[in-house]
Design an enzyme around this catalytic site. Structure first.
Site, PDB file in Angstrom:
ATOM      1  N   LYS A 223     -17.693  -1.899  -3.070  1.00 49.71           N
ATOM      2  CA  LYS A 223     -17.289  -0.597  -3.633  1.00 49.71           C
ATOM      3  C   LYS A 223     -18.324   0.412  -3.617  1.00 49.71           C
ATOM      4  CE  LYS A 223     -13.959  -2.727  -6.960  1.00 49.71           C
ATOM      5  NZ  LYS A 223     -13.766  -2.936  -8.364  1.00 49.71           N
ATOM      6  N   GLY A 224     -19.154   0.322  -2.450  1.00 53.95           N
ATOM      7  CA  GLY A 224     -20.093   1.282  -2.206  1.00 53.95           C
ATOM      8  C   GLY A 224     -21.679   1.206  -3.038  1.00 53.95           C
ATOM      9  N   LEU A 225     -21.725   0.070  -3.783  1.00 52.59           N
ATOM     10  CA  LEU A 225     -22.737  -0.143  -4.461  1.00 52.59           C
ATOM     11  C   LEU A 225     -23.918  -0.617  -3.250  1.00 52.59           C
ATOM     12  CD1 LEU A 225     -21.614  -2.081  -7.359  1.00 52.59           C
ATOM     13  CD2 LEU A 225     -22.534  -0.020  -7.465  1.00 52.59           C
ATOM     14  N   LEU A 226     -23.434  -1.237  -2.072  1.00 48.93           N
ATOM     15  CA  LEU A 226     -24.351  -1.617  -1.064  1.00 48.93           C
ATOM     16  C   LEU A 226     -24.647  -0.297  -0.165  1.00 48.93           C
ATOM     17  CD1 LEU A 226     -23.626  -5.129  -0.905  1.00 48.93           C
ATOM     18  CD2 LEU A 226     -25.360  -4.226  -2.158  1.00 48.93           C
TER      19      LEU A 226
ATOM     20  N   GLY B  60     -14.559  -5.896   1.627  1.00 46.39           N
ATOM     21  CA  GLY B  60     -15.492  -5.460   0.351  1.00 46.39           C
ATOM     22  C   GLY B  60     -16.858  -5.719   0.713  1.00 46.39           C
TER      23      GLY B  60
ATOM     24  N   TYR C  48       0.912  -0.952   0.019  1.00 47.87           N
ATOM     25  CA  TYR C  48       0.071  -0.119   0.036  1.00 47.87           C
ATOM     26  C   TYR C  48       1.032   1.185   0.086  1.00 47.87           C
ATOM     27  CZ  TYR C  48      -3.689  -3.147   1.603  1.00 47.87           C
ATOM     28  OH  TYR C  48      -4.593  -4.290   1.467  1.00 47.87           O
TER      29      TYR C  48
END
Length: 298
Positions: free
Chosen positions: A202-205, A198, A51
């Protein structure tokens, strides 16, 4: 905040873990956010030597050098950065791991790493050699325990059979329920902790506009989003409902949440304290889309 034993280890980790990969702001504000997380009950912090080319480990080291006994530090190894900065190459060799741990220890400003994880893995790896490296580091006191980060069922099964690992980190959410087929039950049966990443896809939920995800169409994603929103009601945000679905699986030890802002931290902390989903709600959410299975690496 609840704390759970991590597999067969003596570590007790918060059910929400702070994933450091998203941290890319100013050093002072990032350190303040890490301190806020610790003060709010999160004791488990995950990073990797990959990272930000090691800078993420350096940040963690600066943040916790005076509070080392209060935190469980996890980092990862196996992705070797190229000297020219053009990317990285997979390297699970023993000599590389034994060398890399010293760099991680220096950046983290610590004498030991609580959880050292292989950052990937394939069946073509020299697995016994890799395991030997972790075992040696454990005997030398440079790491307390080791695990792997992988979504590949065949790799996970191999490590369960051959190694004394205490954890597996994997992607798991309502939009990626593939681990439910066999991997989660395998790890639970062997008392190996699962670190789920996850969980909000990726923020979809968590309210982002629907788009393709894995092999799901935008329309399928919208169907799941609607179900999550309905299950949330007035008690939770969508993201907290999605996180609770993952947290409440009996195999899950901790939810590794990528946190970059105070708002994201509060959202994750809220998932830990939010009302639990009922068994019926869990079943309803799981039934929204047909089961998906891993098509490779089986």
């Amino acid at each position: 905040m609840l704390y759970h034993p991590l597999g067969k280890s003596a570590l007790h980790v918060s059910e929400i873990a702070f994933g450091g990969m998203s941290l890319k702001g100013a050093e002072a504000s990032d350190i303040a956010l890490l301190h806020q997380a610790l003060d709010s009950g999160i004791n488990f912090f995950d990073t990797a030597d990959l990272y930000d080319q090691g800078a993420n480990e350096t940040l963690f080291g600066k943040a916790f050098k005076d509070r080392r006994d209060q935190v469980v530090l996890a980092t990862k190894v196996g992705n070797q950065l190229r000297p020219d900065g053009s990317g990285w190459d997979w390297n699970p060799r023993k000599d590389y791991i034994l060398e890399s741990v010293h760099h991680s220890l220096r950046r983290l400003q610590t004498d030991y790493i609580d959880l050292y994880q292989l950052h990937g893995g394939t069946l073509d790896d020299p697995t016994d050699e890799t395991i030997a490296a972790f075992e040696q580091l454990q005997q030398e006191g440079k790491i307390r325990y080791y695990g792997i980060s992988s979504i590949r069922p065949d790799v996970i099964r191999t490590w369960v059979e051959r190694a004394h690992l205490v954890s597996v980190m994997m992607q798991y959410s309502l939009l990626d329920r593939r681990p439910e087929e066999s991997t989660l039950s395998l790890l639970e049966a062997n008392n190996i902790g699962v670190l789920a990443r996850g969980s909000v896809a990726k923020g979809l939920l968590a309210g982002k506009p629907a788009t393709e995800y894995l092999d799901y169409s935008p329309e399928a994603v919208q169907t799941v989003q609607a179900a999550v929103k309905a299950a949330s009601g007035q008690q939770r945000s969508m993201g907290q409902t999605a996180m609770r679905y993952v947290l409440q699986h009996p195999a899950i030890t901790s939810l590794v949440v990528g946190i970059r802002t105070t708002q994201q931290l509060e959202e994750a902390l809220g998932a830990a304290s939010a009302p639990a989903l009922t068994p019926a709600a869990m079943q309803d959410l799981a039934a929204v889309l047909p089961d998906r299975f891993y098509e490779s690496h089986r």
